[in-house]
Write a protein that holds these residues in place. Structure first.
Motif, PDB file in Angstrom:
ATOM      1  N   GLY A  15     -43.787  58.731  23.566  1.00  0.00           N
ATOM      2  CA  GLY A  15     -44.261  57.427  24.018  1.00  0.00           C
ATOM      3  C   GLY A  15     -43.210  56.369  23.791  1.00  0.00           C
ATOM      4  O   GLY A  15     -42.380  56.498  22.886  1.00  0.00           O
ATOM      5  N   ALA A  16     -43.218  55.341  24.609  1.00  0.00           N
ATOM      6  CA  ALA A  16     -42.248  54.265  24.459  1.00  0.00           C
ATOM      7  C   ALA A  16     -42.838  52.984  25.012  1.00  0.00           C
ATOM      8  O   ALA A  16     -43.869  53.007  25.680  1.00  0.00           O
ATOM      9  CB  ALA A  16     -40.947  54.601  25.176  1.00  0.00           C
ATOM     10  N   SER A  17     -42.183  51.873  24.713  1.00  0.00           N
ATOM     11  CA  SER A  17     -42.688  50.554  25.096  1.00  0.00           C
ATOM     12  C   SER A  17     -41.496  49.645  25.367  1.00  0.00           C
ATOM     13  O   SER A  17     -40.352  50.090  25.355  1.00  0.00           O
ATOM     14  CB  SER A  17     -43.510  49.973  23.949  1.00  0.00           C
ATOM     15  N   ASP A  18     -41.783  48.372  25.584  1.00  0.00           N
ATOM     16  CA  ASP A  18     -40.697  47.394  25.700  1.00  0.00           C
ATOM     17  C   ASP A  18     -39.816  47.389  24.448  1.00  0.00           C
ATOM     18  O   ASP A  18     -38.685  46.896  24.488  1.00  0.00           O
ATOM     19  CB  ASP A  18     -41.282  45.987  25.920  1.00  0.00           C
ATOM     20  N   GLY A  19     -40.313  47.942  23.339  1.00  0.00           N
ATOM     21  CA  GLY A  19     -39.514  48.034  22.121  1.00  0.00           C
ATOM     22  C   GLY A  19     -38.240  48.843  22.317  1.00  0.00           C
ATOM     23  O   GLY A  19     -37.213  48.568  21.696  1.00  0.00           O
ATOM     24  N   ARG A  20     -38.319  49.833  23.172  1.00  0.00           N
ATOM     25  CA  ARG A  20     -37.149  50.651  23.484  1.00  0.00           C
ATOM     26  C   ARG A  20     -35.973  49.790  23.937  1.00  0.00           C
ATOM     27  O   ARG A  20     -34.832  49.978  23.501  1.00  0.00           O
ATOM     28  CB  ARG A  20     -37.503  51.639  24.603  1.00  0.00           C
TER      29      ARG A  20
END
Lengths: 302, 302, 302
Positions: free
Chosen positions: A250-255
């Motif tokens: 999983g990933a988000s804008d944090g990446r």
């Protein structure tokens, strides 16, 4: 929760977020006279379909993505996914092309996806899950809680926020691409050291409905331990119920913050949902409440 | 080699590198009076857990990553990998959480990994391979030669370096993320045209123990031919034993230089190891010697 | 079409594009006196092997990549792919190392690739498909139409271009890496809002030879809907034949614009080819004509 219901009925599949941007600009102008601090507002062609609100003197930025997963019409009656929607036989999809409104059913056959609309759909037309919102005392169920709830929580934060950026980003569900120019702008205009990702995560064997907002120690990517510890310590003192997530995917804008040319610490914080990326995503209302509360606490104490 | 033994006993799994940073800051302050040139030193919150040393007027930067692969505690007794450790049944792992020190064994079952510690380990706790260092006349064997040897070589370089950056980066084993802000800082402070990656590579069918330091013509990514040719020509004249690597996989901090917004040529140069990402990585001491030597030559002649 | 034939015979596998750069610099200096506007020319070590031409006051940049797929010699008689070439048993490959010119055949065995040259090839030597160009009234067939046609089209554009950047990029076939520093330079020197990718795409079940230049609504990545609509509207009025592509895979230099720190809209526009990444790529001449024409129209009206 009226504004949440409104949010849930706006279509904004990745790459075509302008209806949501327009809603948020309108909402901001209508509501900001009641907010504790009046923000500086940035939007328009230089920001594509993003919107930035700058409150006071920020040291932290909160990011909520405004796009959703969906589908795009290809050739004949084929569909290509936008982001990673669950492919469920018979799901109703809606959209518009130059010939008018579209409502059709999704079919899958040997790893390909099709629609059953009575006429060809123009190439490149985006389709969304048909929306159906159900709310009872305990749960909200609807398409696109990811990330309408993240937007909703960010808007609640605006009411009392004194210092901080609240930023509405695009394309997140399909690999990203707005974060780099948003961060470039933020770091030039009023730079931050911390970023919080206001987004929705997953119910898993370690994360349960009703156990509070999720502070994510990691997903596919790993934020810095020092920052996570600071957040947990503030959360612990606040009394807001929270749970700790440790995932390998999983990933988000944090990446995109992790890989940006700025030393900005980041953390994903949001309510968990079941039935991820389906038309019936489900979130406990108490977890959404905890999400709204923790953001107010963190923006004061970080 | 005392400093190398010390380096090998410091735990710094990706995202939690501060113990290593503290060691390196201390080491630098203790040793730099004996160095040929006194460097400018950059570290602290603006650099997360990285450390930069600027010697003279740099045209080349040397990067050594200070993080290691490892594991993170998830829910129940599950573990999630950090980076890409080899999963070997029964491997001893060590770490610490708020309840005290941890020593346990790794078990794998149907693609999932578990620990056998006698109590739950706090979510998000990092575990490292238990360290065991063996050195004889020909070989050094230990966990985390990748990249303690790269750090060691960079520290040896500091002793005589006149012009150049020596940079200690973080997160490399888990996708990276410090290189972009390090490069941003370097190119503003004292820009470079060349970058060398001080890291450890693989023994393969074309790369053998004892045949010298490896100059990598490519891994998954491909540096520019002109630069590689320049390096090989300097190496050739130097008499330091070297071997040329051509791989289709693997990556390093060089990847983030390749994709940076700066036209910086890069090359990976380091000793080869066997038993990659296990607790018993193995490197020939003559290859490590060649690594130390080639960096001194290259920083003088590039 | 003489310049196209010349272009097709220059070897420039990713990472070793300097022969092509030299050709383009020479071509520009020879031809620019006949161009409507004399461009500013940027090349040299600060740009690696890229070349930028700035005409007038740009608001749009056109990017054509000058590298090709190919192979690199590994150990023994093994080959490693550069980019994603089709592996076809018996294909003739050519190149040069320090021992002289090379012509050999490709063999594959159990997922590995080998050459049959009569002596070892030096490690890291690049090999290209042997070139054979066939042109009749309807089609051109050759190795490396991708992206010699994109370069050719960009050079035709130069003849009448008044305002715009024409940029020749490197490494595209192998993950990219020149776009970030090219964009950094462009946005500092004379920033743009739009980017067009002058490259070759695929004949598929929705894209046919002879149906015109392809405007790509999406590949693996998704440009912004507003920009695509603007391009289609200009194309529609122009009368130049075009077709609309919707794919779920494939990528171009557009990817690095999407993820750049600048809010630049982008779109891939180019002729479609059959036999992608083989020695006998095939493009309809009428589609190439439409490609040349649409770029002239778009650079005037965007």
């Amino acid at each position: 929760m009226n504004s949440l219901i409104e949010l849930l009925h706006i279509e904004s599949v990745s790459g075509d977020e302008s209806s949501m941007t327009d809603f948020l600009i309108h909402y901001t102008h209508k509501r900001m006279s009641t907010w504790k601090v009046t923000p500086e507002i940035y939007f328009g062609d230089d920001f594509h379909d993003c919107l930035l609100l700058k409150f006071g003197k920020p040291s932290t930025a909160v990011f909520a993505h405004i796009d959703t997963i969906g589908f795009m019409a290809r050739y004949e009656n084929q569909l290509v996914p936008v982001g990673g929607p669950e492919i469920i036989e018979g799901t109703y999809l809606v959209g518009n092309d130059n010939l008018g409104p579209i409502r059709c059913k999704l079919h899958s056959y040997e790893d390909a996806i099709y629609h059953d609309f009575g006429r060809p759909i123009e190439r490149g037309t985006r389709l969304s899950f048909e929306q159906k919102v159900t709310i009872d005392k305990e749960f909200i169920q609807a398409a696109y809680l990811d990330n309408r709830l993240g937007i909703y929580s960010a808007l609640q934060l605006c009411e009392t926020l004194e210092n901080g950026w609240v930023v509405f980003s695009t394309y997140e569900e399909h690999g990203g691409g707005s974060m780099p120019f948003l961060l470039n702008f933020i770091q030039k205009k009023a730079p931050v050291k911390h970023a919080l990702i206001s987004d929705i995560t997953w119910v898993t064997d370690g994360i349960q409905h009703g156990d509070g907002v999720v502070i994510s120690i990691r997903d596919k990517y790993i934020p810095r331990k020092k920052f996570i510890e600071k957040i947990i310590s503030i959360a612990e003192k606040s009394g807001v119920p929270y749970q700790l997530e440790v995932e390998g995917a999983g990933a988000s804008d944090g990446r995109e913050i992790q890989f940006s040319p700025y030393a900005i610490d980041w953390c994903f914080i949001g309510a968990p949902e079941d039935n991820v990326h389906t038309p019936f995503e489900k979130v406990a209302i108490s977890d959404l409440d905890a999400m709204v509360k923790i953001y107010k606490v963190l923006l004061e104490h970080l």
